[in-house]
Design an enzyme around this catalytic site. Structure first.
Site, PDB file in Angstrom:
ATOM      1  N   GLN A 199      55.979  72.608 -45.999  1.00  0.00           N
ATOM      2  CA  GLN A 199      55.372  73.373 -45.131  1.00  0.00           C
ATOM      3  C   GLN A 199      56.709  74.125 -44.520  1.00  0.00           C
ATOM      4  O   GLN A 199      57.463  73.500 -43.851  1.00  0.00           O
ATOM      5  CB  GLN A 199      54.748  72.663 -43.777  1.00  0.00           C
ATOM      6  CG  GLN A 199      54.253  73.805 -42.955  1.00  0.00           C
ATOM      7  CD  GLN A 199      53.539  73.111 -41.728  1.00  0.00           C
ATOM      8  OE1 GLN A 199      54.024  72.609 -40.988  1.00  0.00           O
ATOM      9  NE2 GLN A 199      52.260  73.512 -41.250  1.00  0.00           N
ATOM     10  N   TYR A 248      53.840  79.558 -33.565  1.00  0.00           N
ATOM     11  CA  TYR A 248      55.169  79.881 -34.195  1.00  0.00           C
ATOM     12  C   TYR A 248      55.015  81.210 -34.734  1.00  0.00           C
ATOM     13  O   TYR A 248      54.521  82.105 -34.526  1.00  0.00           O
ATOM     14  CB  TYR A 248      55.382  78.688 -35.259  1.00  0.00           C
ATOM     15  CG  TYR A 248      55.194  77.380 -34.722  1.00  0.00           C
ATOM     16  CD1 TYR A 248      56.115  77.134 -33.357  1.00  0.00           C
ATOM     17  CD2 TYR A 248      54.486  76.482 -34.781  1.00  0.00           C
ATOM     18  CE1 TYR A 248      56.182  75.827 -32.696  1.00  0.00           C
ATOM     19  CE2 TYR A 248      54.507  75.181 -34.221  1.00  0.00           C
ATOM     20  CZ  TYR A 248      55.318  74.826 -33.161  1.00  0.00           C
ATOM     21  OH  TYR A 248      55.062  73.556 -32.490  1.00  0.00           O
ATOM     22  N   ARG A 255      48.596  77.920 -43.401  1.00  0.00           N
ATOM     23  CA  ARG A 255      47.925  77.394 -42.305  1.00  0.00           C
ATOM     24  C   ARG A 255      47.775  78.285 -41.218  1.00  0.00           C
ATOM     25  O   ARG A 255      48.687  78.892 -40.434  1.00  0.00           O
ATOM     26  CB  ARG A 255      48.677  76.167 -41.964  1.00  0.00           C
ATOM     27  CG  ARG A 255      47.973  75.139 -41.089  1.00  0.00           C
ATOM     28  CD  ARG A 255      48.590  73.754 -40.597  1.00  0.00           C
ATOM     29  NE  ARG A 255      47.582  72.847 -40.654  1.00  0.00           N
ATOM     30  CZ  ARG A 255      47.586  71.703 -39.767  1.00  0.00           C
ATOM     31  NH1 ARG A 255      48.473  71.665 -39.078  1.00  0.00           N
ATOM     32  NH2 ARG A 255      46.836  70.904 -39.857  1.00  0.00           N
ATOM     33  N   GLY A 315      45.605  63.901 -39.956  1.00  0.00           N
ATOM     34  CA  GLY A 315      47.015  63.837 -39.524  1.00  0.00           C
ATOM     35  C   GLY A 315      47.172  62.331 -39.063  1.00  0.00           C
ATOM     36  O   GLY A 315      47.534  61.376 -39.921  1.00  0.00           O
ATOM     37  N   ARG A 316      46.910  62.255 -37.645  1.00  0.00           N
ATOM     38  CA  ARG A 316      47.306  60.723 -37.059  1.00  0.00           C
ATOM     39  C   ARG A 316      46.706  59.587 -38.030  1.00  0.00           C
ATOM     40  O   ARG A 316      47.525  58.585 -37.933  1.00  0.00           O
ATOM     41  CB  ARG A 316      46.650  61.036 -35.748  1.00  0.00           C
ATOM     42  CG  ARG A 316      47.408  61.796 -34.632  1.00  0.00           C
ATOM     43  CD  ARG A 316      46.827  61.865 -33.535  1.00  0.00           C
ATOM     44  NE  ARG A 316      45.737  62.774 -33.786  1.00  0.00           N
ATOM     45  CZ  ARG A 316      44.432  63.104 -32.694  1.00  0.00           C
ATOM     46  NH1 ARG A 316      44.680  62.705 -31.749  1.00  0.00           N
ATOM     47  NH2 ARG A 316      43.702  63.656 -33.344  1.00  0.00           N
TER      48      ARG A 316
HETATM   49  C1  LIG Z   1      53.202  63.662 -34.550  1.00  0.00           C
HETATM   50  C2  LIG Z   1      52.446  65.064 -34.933  1.00  0.00           C
HETATM   51  C3  LIG Z   1      53.244  66.211 -35.517  1.00  0.00           C
HETATM   52  C4  LIG Z   1      52.567  67.370 -36.094  1.00  0.00           C
HETATM   53  N1  LIG Z   1      53.434  68.260 -36.624  1.00  0.00           N
HETATM   54  C5  LIG Z   1      52.820  69.271 -37.137  1.00  0.00           C
HETATM   55  C6  LIG Z   1      53.840  70.058 -38.033  1.00  0.00           C
HETATM   56  O1  LIG Z   1      54.833  69.834 -38.355  1.00  0.00           O
HETATM   57  N2  LIG Z   1      53.047  71.240 -38.512  1.00  0.00           N
HETATM   58  C7  LIG Z   1      51.710  71.313 -38.237  1.00  0.00           C
HETATM   59  O2  LIG Z   1      51.316  72.544 -38.819  1.00  0.00           O
HETATM   60  N3  LIG Z   1      51.046  70.781 -37.467  1.00  0.00           N
HETATM   61  C8  LIG Z   1      51.610  69.474 -37.052  1.00  0.00           C
HETATM   62  N4  LIG Z   1      50.864  68.740 -36.240  1.00  0.00           N
HETATM   63  C9  LIG Z   1      49.335  68.886 -36.312  1.00  0.00           C
HETATM   64  C10 LIG Z   1      48.520  68.106 -37.482  1.00  0.00           C
HETATM   65  O3  LIG Z   1      48.807  68.590 -38.544  1.00  0.00           O
HETATM   66  C11 LIG Z   1      46.974  67.999 -37.190  1.00  0.00           C
HETATM   67  O4  LIG Z   1      46.584  69.380 -37.412  1.00  0.00           O
HETATM   68  C12 LIG Z   1      46.523  67.293 -35.775  1.00  0.00           C
HETATM   69  O5  LIG Z   1      47.209  66.214 -35.645  1.00  0.00           O
HETATM   70  C13 LIG Z   1      45.016  67.053 -35.826  1.00  0.00           C
HETATM   71  O6  LIG Z   1      44.576  66.290 -37.035  1.00  0.00           O
HETATM   72  P1  LIG Z   1      44.216  64.721 -36.698  1.00  0.00           P
HETATM   73  O7  LIG Z   1      43.248  64.671 -35.675  1.00  0.00           O
HETATM   74  O8  LIG Z   1      43.756  64.387 -38.047  1.00  0.00           O
HETATM   75  O9  LIG Z   1      45.754  64.029 -36.283  1.00  0.00           O
HETATM   76  C14 LIG Z   1      51.394  67.377 -35.854  1.00  0.00           C
HETATM   77  C15 LIG Z   1      50.606  66.418 -35.385  1.00  0.00           C
HETATM   78  C16 LIG Z   1      50.952  65.485 -34.988  1.00  0.00           C
HETATM   79  C17 LIG Z   1      50.113  64.239 -34.270  1.00  0.00           C
END
Ligand SMILES: Cc1cc2nc3c(=O)[nH]c(=O)nc-3n(C[C@H](O)[C@H](O)[C@H](O)COP(=O)(O)O)c2cc1C
Length: 373
Positions: free
Chosen positions: A103, A187, A234, A327-328
């Site tokens: 990314q 961003y 994205r 994600g999480r």
């Molecule tokens: C610890 C953490 C770091 C994240 N870092 C990024 C990132 O570097 N780039 C990005 O596009 N989204 C980032 N996100 C967002 C996740 O990609 C995702 O969209 C978000 O956690 C919701 O999905 P989930 O409910 O499955 O966790 C981050 C989320 C978390 C929890």
């Protein structure tokens, strides 16, 4: 349900790649890069390899230049040392049968001079309301308000496009299977797209076409390195993160979709909710946008944000998405694909170890499936 009957495990053709399932690991910043130099480590390689049951892994945001960094300890992709660090990661993932995209990230105004000694840059000199950067100051670390950025000159904008192109060349040299442009979450690329942050009066501001120009040029530049069929983008049309705003996100992001359709990118990845719990049954995307996106764009649609197995299968069955990124759940379930296949319970992640530190909360979540099978 066996994997063969489960829509999550139907193979998928993503641009130029054949993927083993419809599951992606969402990009997640974990702030564990080696210092000095912000380099991905052997531990980073282990972390991603552990999760290579996903059809596609998307790396944490990796900054394309020093001034493009907004948070301490995030790994970059602009130096030779960083490229070598990422090579360890891609080799480990490929050896485990996975695929991984990098990314590519430039935070623009969501930054601070304490990270790189420079005034942050943006389309316009408009501060991001309420946005914070994560910095190391003296002995301490913490979140600080982001200052008013400096507007990039027209020549400098072209220079940033070239930084993305160089980052893509580095990603290719590091062995990544493709790249995802981070045009979400407030961003730099999104700062160009949205009217609140883009007040320019040159070819990169004003009309929607002009505000799309930076994204178009960056996409073409990285597609020139990898081929458009190995590029994803994205977006987060309905999130207002890091102070971002636009009066007409629906119209703006359908224009983005038409642009990306014309450029032939492999996928559009919509980030639908910030990392907070959603009320059950609540769809954060306004009615009509999903179908309009499907009509405007012919490639793969990937969705992320609050999905579990049931919601993921439902949106795939509806035909409004082709892949789901988690994600999480991937933080604390390295074998998430196998747990989803077998209907096994998921482990909750520990928020205290999301950012920074070492192996704890990173590579030490055990797989369940070894014990269960
Ligand atoms: C610890 C953490 C770091 C994240 N870092 C990024 C990132 O570097 N780039 C990005 O596009 N989204 C980032 N996100 C967002 C996740 O990609 C995702 O969209 C978000 O956690 C919701 O999905 P989930 O409910 O499955 O966790 C981050 C989320 C978390 C929890």
């Amino acid at each position: 349900m066996s994997r063969t009957d489960d829509i999550l495990f139907r193979p998928h053709r993503l641009g130029a790649l054949d993927l083993k399932n419809r599951i992606a690991m969402a990009p997640m910043t974990r702030s564990r890069a080696a210092q000095p130099g912000n380099v991905a480590t052997e531990l980073t390689a282990t972390y991603y390899a552990q999760r290579s049951g996903a059809g596609l892994l998307i790396s944490e945001g990796t900054q394309v230049s020093p001034v493009g960094q907004g948070y301490a300890f995030t790994p970059g992709i602009h130096s030779a040392e960083q490229t070598a660090g990422w090579r360890r990661v891609t080799e480990a993932v490929h050896a485990s049968g996975g695929r991984i995209f990098a990314q590519l990230w430039h935070v623009g105004r969501v930054s601070h001079p304490l990270l790189h000694g420079q005034q942050p840059v943006a389309p316009s000199a408009v501060a991001a309301a309420g946005a914070k950067a994560f910095v190391v100051d003296g002995g301490g670390i913490g979140m600080v308000d982001t200052p008013t950025p400096r507007a990039l000159t027209t020549d400098e904008v072209r220079g940033v496009v070239e930084e993305f192109a160089q980052a893509a060349r580095n990603a290719r040299d590091a062995g990544f299977d493709g790249v995802e442009l981070h045009a979400a979450n407030g961003y730099l690329i999104e700062q160009f797209l949205r009217s609140e942050s883009n007040r320019r009066d040159d070819a990169y501001g004003g009309s929607v076409d002009n505000r799309l120009r930076f994204l178009a040029e960056v996409t073409e530049a990285v597609a020139g390195v990898f081929g458009a069929d190995k590029v994803g983008v994205r977006i987060s049309p309905f999130l207002e993160l890091n102070g971002i705003h636009d009066d007409d996100p629906h119209g703006l992001f359908l224009a983005v979709a038409r642009l990306l359709d014309g450029l032939g990118v492999a996928y559009i990845h919509t980030s639908e909710s910030s990392p907070m719990e959603l009320p059950p049954g609540h769809d954060p995307v306004p009615a009509g946008f999903r179908t309009a996106l499907r009509e405007a764009y012919r490639g793969t649609i990937m969705v992320a944000g609050g999905y579990d197995g049931a919601r993921a299968r439902a949106i795939l069955e509806s035909g409004l998405a082709d892949m789901v990124a988690f994600g999480r759940p991937y933080i604390s379930n390295p074998d998430l694909d196998a747990r989803l296949a077998a209907g096994l319970p998921l482990t909750e992640p520990d928020r205290a170890t999301f950012y920074g530190g070492g192996a704890q909360g990173y590579t030490d979540y055990p797989p369940l499936t070894q014990a269960a099978e």
